[in-house]
Design a protein around this motif. Structure first.
Motif, PDB file in Angstrom:
ATOM      1  N   TYR A   1       0.821  -1.210   0.000  1.00 31.34           N
ATOM      2  CA  TYR A   1       0.000   0.000   0.000  1.00 31.34           C
ATOM      3  C   TYR A   1       0.861   1.269   0.000  1.00 31.34           C
ATOM      4  CZ  TYR A   1      -3.343   3.506   1.540  1.00 31.34           C
ATOM      5  OH  TYR A   1      -4.114   4.633   1.632  1.00 31.34           O
ATOM      6  N   ASN A   2       1.801   1.345   0.903  1.00 27.60           N
ATOM      7  CA  ASN A   2       2.715   2.493   0.957  1.00 27.60           C
ATOM      8  C   ASN A   2       4.134   1.994   0.827  1.00 27.60           C
ATOM      9  OD1 ASN A   2       1.043   4.738   1.264  1.00 27.60           O
ATOM     10  ND2 ASN A   2       0.797   4.359   3.445  1.00 27.60           N
ATOM     11  N   LYS A   3       4.956   2.719   0.085  1.00 21.02           N
ATOM     12  CA  LYS A   3       6.357   2.362  -0.088  1.00 21.02           C
ATOM     13  C   LYS A   3       7.221   3.567   0.235  1.00 21.02           C
ATOM     14  CE  LYS A   3       5.703  -0.982  -3.811  1.00 21.02           C
ATOM     15  NZ  LYS A   3       6.103  -1.354  -5.170  1.00 21.02           N
ATOM     16  N   ILE A   4       8.381   3.298   0.780  1.00 16.87           N
ATOM     17  CA  ILE A   4       9.359   4.366   0.992  1.00 16.87           C
ATOM     18  C   ILE A   4       9.856   4.802  -0.369  1.00 16.87           C
ATOM     19  CG2 ILE A   4      11.622   4.903   1.947  1.00 16.87           C
ATOM     20  CD1 ILE A   4      11.014   2.902   4.182  1.00 16.87           C
ATOM     21  N   THR A   5       9.864   6.100  -0.635  1.00 16.01           N
ATOM     22  CA  THR A   5      10.276   6.600  -1.947  1.00 16.01           C
ATOM     23  C   THR A   5      11.444   7.571  -1.888  1.00 16.01           C
ATOM     24  OG1 THR A   5       8.676   8.395  -1.805  1.00 16.01           O
ATOM     25  CG2 THR A   5       7.947   6.360  -2.883  1.00 16.01           C
TER      26      THR A   5
END
Length: 194
Positions: A4-8
């Motif tokens: 769902y969320n990724k470190i970018t």
């Protein structure tokens, strides 16, 4: 299946602009339904507009000697991370007008904007209570308290069981033409202030 969320991105603390603690001695407070918020279409952590509903206003509270403080605390829940937001500030006075405002903040919901002492990031100005608002959870007056001359110590926080889904939002408002700056954001706030 994607996460769902990724470190970018990564980050580092730079020597050119070291972090600075604390808030400026000003806080902007408005009723939850009085000012419509516009968010950046690509980043929901950035508020790009504040629009008054009819003749609504933003109320400016000023203090001295670091009398304001804000706290954001992460809480892990079964549906994901949530944030408890708190703002502590003092009111030097005890008129019936002040007491009326305290009652309004205790029963109604407000949102608050703070100005950080640290200006190098894009969150120099932050909005608290963007989704669920804030209520006055503590209002303490000790007549003998010398540090605030017998005034009120106040705490705004999220209503019970209504934590925020995001950390405090950055407020970054552009002028009519051009890009958003610290000065343009403060000018937009002041234009809505009593």
């Amino acid at each position: 299946m994607p996460i769902y969320n990724k470190i970018t991105a990564g980050f580092a603390l730079g020597a050119a602009s070291p972090i600075t603690s604390g808030l400026e001695d000003v806080i902007y407070i408005f009723n939850e339904g009085d000012i419509a918020l516009t968010f950046d279409t690509t980043n929901p952590l950035i508020v790009t507009g504040l629009t008054a509903v009819t003749d609504a206003l933003v109320y400016k509270f000023t203090g001295t000697n670091n009398s304001f403080n804000s706290i954001s605390k992460l809480t892990k829940t079964q549906v994901g991370p949530r944030y408890t937001e708190e703002i502590d500030f003092n009111i030097a006075g005890l008129s019936t007008e002040i007491k009326t405002q305290l009652m309004a903040m205790g029963y109604g919901r407000v949102r608050a904007i703070t100005v950080n002492n640290y200006k190098s990031g894009d969150s120099a100005i932050e909005l608290f209570g963007a989704v669920n608002g804030l209520i006055l959870s503590e209002a303490e007056r000790n007549a003998a308290e010398e540090s605030i001359e017998g005034g009120y110590k106040l705490k705004l926080t999220n209503p019970d069981k209504l934590k925020e889904p995001f950390p405090p939002r950055a407020v970054s408002i552009a002028p009519q033409s051009g890009t958003a700056t610290y000065a343009s954001t403060l000018a937009a706030l002041e234009a809505l202030t009593v």
